[in-house]
Design an enzyme around this catalytic site. Structure first.
Site, PDB file in Angstrom:
ATOM      1  N   SER A 105       2.468   0.879  -0.818  1.00  0.00           N
ATOM      2  CA  SER A 105       2.571   1.911   0.207  1.00  0.00           C
ATOM      3  C   SER A 105       3.118   3.184  -0.418  1.00  0.00           C
ATOM      4  O   SER A 105       4.103   3.134  -1.161  1.00  0.00           O
ATOM      5  CB  SER A 105       3.496   1.452   1.326  1.00  0.00           C
ATOM      6  N   PHE A 156       7.501   1.830   6.693  1.00  0.00           N
ATOM      7  CA  PHE A 156       7.906   0.435   6.975  1.00  0.00           C
ATOM      8  C   PHE A 156       8.862   0.331   8.165  1.00  0.00           C
ATOM      9  O   PHE A 156       9.888  -0.364   8.117  1.00  0.00           O
ATOM     10  CB  PHE A 156       8.571  -0.216   5.746  1.00  0.00           C
ATOM     11  N   ASN A 202      -4.768  -0.266  -0.389  1.00  0.00           N
ATOM     12  CA  ASN A 202      -3.883   0.399   0.564  1.00  0.00           C
ATOM     13  C   ASN A 202      -4.371   1.844   0.783  1.00  0.00           C
ATOM     14  O   ASN A 202      -5.435   2.203   0.305  1.00  0.00           O
ATOM     15  CB  ASN A 202      -2.443   0.385   0.014  1.00  0.00           C
ATOM     16  N   ASN A 238      -0.724   8.677   7.402  1.00  0.00           N
ATOM     17  CA  ASN A 238       0.530   8.158   7.957  1.00  0.00           C
ATOM     18  C   ASN A 238       1.617   8.141   6.893  1.00  0.00           C
ATOM     19  O   ASN A 238       1.352   7.981   5.708  1.00  0.00           O
ATOM     20  CB  ASN A 238       0.316   6.756   8.546  1.00  0.00           C
ATOM     21  N   LYS A 297      -1.267  -6.591  -2.755  1.00  0.00           N
ATOM     22  CA  LYS A 297      -2.043  -5.443  -2.252  1.00  0.00           C
ATOM     23  C   LYS A 297      -1.838  -4.250  -3.171  1.00  0.00           C
ATOM     24  O   LYS A 297      -0.696  -3.875  -3.449  1.00  0.00           O
ATOM     25  CB  LYS A 297      -1.602  -5.104  -0.828  1.00  0.00           C
TER      26      LYS A 297
HETATM   27  C1  LIG Z   1      -0.631   3.876  10.493  1.00  0.00           C
HETATM   28  C2  LIG Z   1      -0.867   2.942   9.351  1.00  0.00           C
HETATM   29  C3  LIG Z   1       0.150   2.084   8.957  1.00  0.00           C
HETATM   30  C4  LIG Z   1      -0.042   1.213   7.892  1.00  0.00           C
HETATM   31  N1  LIG Z   1       0.965   0.380   7.532  1.00  0.00           N
HETATM   32  C5  LIG Z   1       0.771  -0.491   6.513  1.00  0.00           C
HETATM   33  C6  LIG Z   1       1.791  -1.397   6.148  1.00  0.00           C
HETATM   34  O1  LIG Z   1       2.845  -1.455   6.772  1.00  0.00           O
HETATM   35  N2  LIG Z   1       1.560  -2.227   5.096  1.00  0.00           N
HETATM   36  C7  LIG Z   1       0.384  -2.218   4.406  1.00  0.00           C
HETATM   37  O2  LIG Z   1       0.222  -3.007   3.467  1.00  0.00           O
HETATM   38  N3  LIG Z   1      -0.607  -1.377   4.742  1.00  0.00           N
HETATM   39  C8  LIG Z   1      -0.449  -0.516   5.773  1.00  0.00           C
HETATM   40  N4  LIG Z   1      -1.454   0.329   6.117  1.00  0.00           N
HETATM   41  C9  LIG Z   1      -2.706   0.328   5.321  1.00  0.00           C
HETATM   42  C10 LIG Z   1      -3.814  -0.472   6.000  1.00  0.00           C
HETATM   43  O3  LIG Z   1      -3.459  -1.834   6.126  1.00  0.00           O
HETATM   44  C11 LIG Z   1      -5.133  -0.350   5.193  1.00  0.00           C
HETATM   45  O4  LIG Z   1      -4.988  -1.022   3.961  1.00  0.00           O
HETATM   46  C12 LIG Z   1      -5.521   1.079   4.931  1.00  0.00           C
HETATM   47  O5  LIG Z   1      -5.315   1.879   6.080  1.00  0.00           O
HETATM   48  C13 LIG Z   1      -7.006   1.222   4.530  1.00  0.00           C
HETATM   49  O6  LIG Z   1      -7.860   0.718   5.513  1.00  0.00           O
HETATM   50  P1  LIG Z   1      -8.595   1.628   6.618  1.00  0.00           P
HETATM   51  O7  LIG Z   1      -9.301   2.753   5.906  1.00  0.00           O
HETATM   52  O8  LIG Z   1      -9.528   0.691   7.302  1.00  0.00           O
HETATM   53  O9  LIG Z   1      -7.543   2.145   7.529  1.00  0.00           O
HETATM   54  C14 LIG Z   1      -1.296   1.204   7.193  1.00  0.00           C
HETATM   55  C15 LIG Z   1      -2.317   2.061   7.612  1.00  0.00           C
HETATM   56  C16 LIG Z   1      -2.127   2.915   8.686  1.00  0.00           C
HETATM   57  C17 LIG Z   1      -3.249   3.822   9.097  1.00  0.00           C
END
Ligand SMILES: Cc1cc2nc3c(=O)[nH]c(=O)nc-3n(C[C@H](O)[C@H](O)[C@H](O)COP(=O)(O)O)c2cc1C
Length: 351
Positions: free
Chosen positions: A187, A118, A254, A114, A225
């Protein structure tokens, strides 16, 4: 059952499917009987109810930031059994985020990429929504409360030297309405944001928020984070700083910009282009970092483990590595609405 639904949903644009699914669930949950039935099906039964940073969690499985950026689906996510939901990333002013398409599936890797950037409604609208939700909570006399985290960031137009002001605005606006804060400087989709992970910038932001925090009647835990792409030296700096300023915790990690060892072919990856990778390929590095922080700090820094958690075994791996709580995101997309219940079924505290 979910496998069939997923193969249908995966035929459509990921971002549209996200809102379509959550809006459909919201529509169904308006009817109390249906909401209670959904909760009846998906509520996990667990005695693993950790108290972390002085907050009591009804279970250790949370939803990572970025899923419910605007705090629109808290009732529905609560019905699906989540122990906590991290809203945001919230920025002071609303912003549209990057151009679409900006969310991509990598089914061969059980991953997502992605570059949302924000996109969010900004503090003012989100605070109103939280206020509303909280007032309904009080009237429904909820025994085991859903914990809400507020993940905060800076607007794209704010230069890095003024970033601390954006974090301060979000912190003060959300303070009354969230249970804990996460400072997001990791991010990959806001240009230059990750430079704020450098020690001096971090210290400025975090100590500013801590100074604001002590002025309040009730203090809220403040977490940071981090990105999985930091060097070990940078992670050492984060650990040292966290101990020095007595930060309440870390979220590790992240999304990553690393594209190594993916099954998805290069031409698809080139077409998708930039963004943060999440899901299965992110699992091992994030577990390694959780464990590194745990060992280096002698378990003194509570960590929320995030990255590639799909199953109870994945979650147990993070807990055994030293995580106090875990969060899912990509796993929720691939595993479906029973993910919390399935994880809780066999998840136990670290031995
Ligand atoms: C579409 C999408 C949007 C995300 N947006 C944010 C965000 O706005 N802020 C943030 O701290 N992490 C964001 N993340 C990261 C997730 O919170 C998470 O830390 C990361 O995807 C790893 O976990 P996962 O492998 O279970 O997805 C986003 C992840 C995805 C897939």
């Amino acid at each position: 059952m979910y496998n069939l639904l997923r193969s249908i949903l995966f035929l459509f644009d990921p971002e549209k499917v996200h809102y379509f699914s959550m809006d459909s669930l919201k529509f169904l949950c308006r009817i109390k009987f249906i909401r209670n039935s959904i909760a009846g099906i998906f509520q996990p039964k667990t005695s693993f109810q950790p108290t972390v940073f002085n907050l009591k969690f009804k279970n250790p499985v949370g939803l990572g930031a970025g899923f419910d950026k605007n705090a629109k689906y808290l009732t529905e996510l609560e019905a699906l059994g989540f122990g906590f939901v991290e809203i945001g990333t919230v920025t002071p002013l609303p912003q549209a985020g990057n151009d679409k398409p900006r969310l991509f599936r990598l089914p061969e890797d059980k991953a997502l990429i992605n570059r949302m950037g924000f996109n969010n409604d900004g503090t003012q609208i989100i605070v109103e929504r939280l206020k509303n939700w909280r007032s309904k909570q009080q009237t429904t006399n909820n025994k085991q409360r859903l914990i809400i985290g507020g993940n905060i960031g800076k607007n794209k137009v704010t230069p890095n030297e003024d970033a601390w002001k954006d974090y301060e605005i979000c912190f003060n606006a959300l303070h009354e309405y969230v249970d804990y804060f996460v400072v997001n400087v990791s991010s990959p989709n806001t240009p230059g944001l990750r430079e704020l992970q450098e020690k001096d910038s971090l210290k400025k932001i975090l100590t500013t928020l801590q100074a604001e925090n002590v002025k309040k009647q009730i203090q809220k835990p403040i977490l940071l984070k981090i990105a999985p792409d930091l060097t070990w030296e940078q992670i050492d700096d984060v650990i040292d700083l966290s101990l020095e300023i007595k930060l309440d915790g870390l979220v590790a990690c992240n999304t990553t910009i690393d594209r190594n060892k993916l099954n998805t072919n290069n031409s698809t990856l080139n077409t998708i282009d930039a963004g943060g990778l999440s899901g299965k390929p992110a699992k091992d590095k994030s577990t390694e970092i959780v464990n590194y922080i745990y060992k280096k700090s002698n378990g003194q820094i509570p960590v929320i483990g995030s990255g590639g958690i799909f199953t109870a075994a994945d979650a147990q791996e993070k807990i055994n590595a030293g995580a106090s709580l875990i969060q899912v995101w990509t796993g929720f997309i691939y595993e479906g609405p029973a993910i919390v219940k399935n994880i809780c079924k066999s998840l136990s505290p670290k031995k």
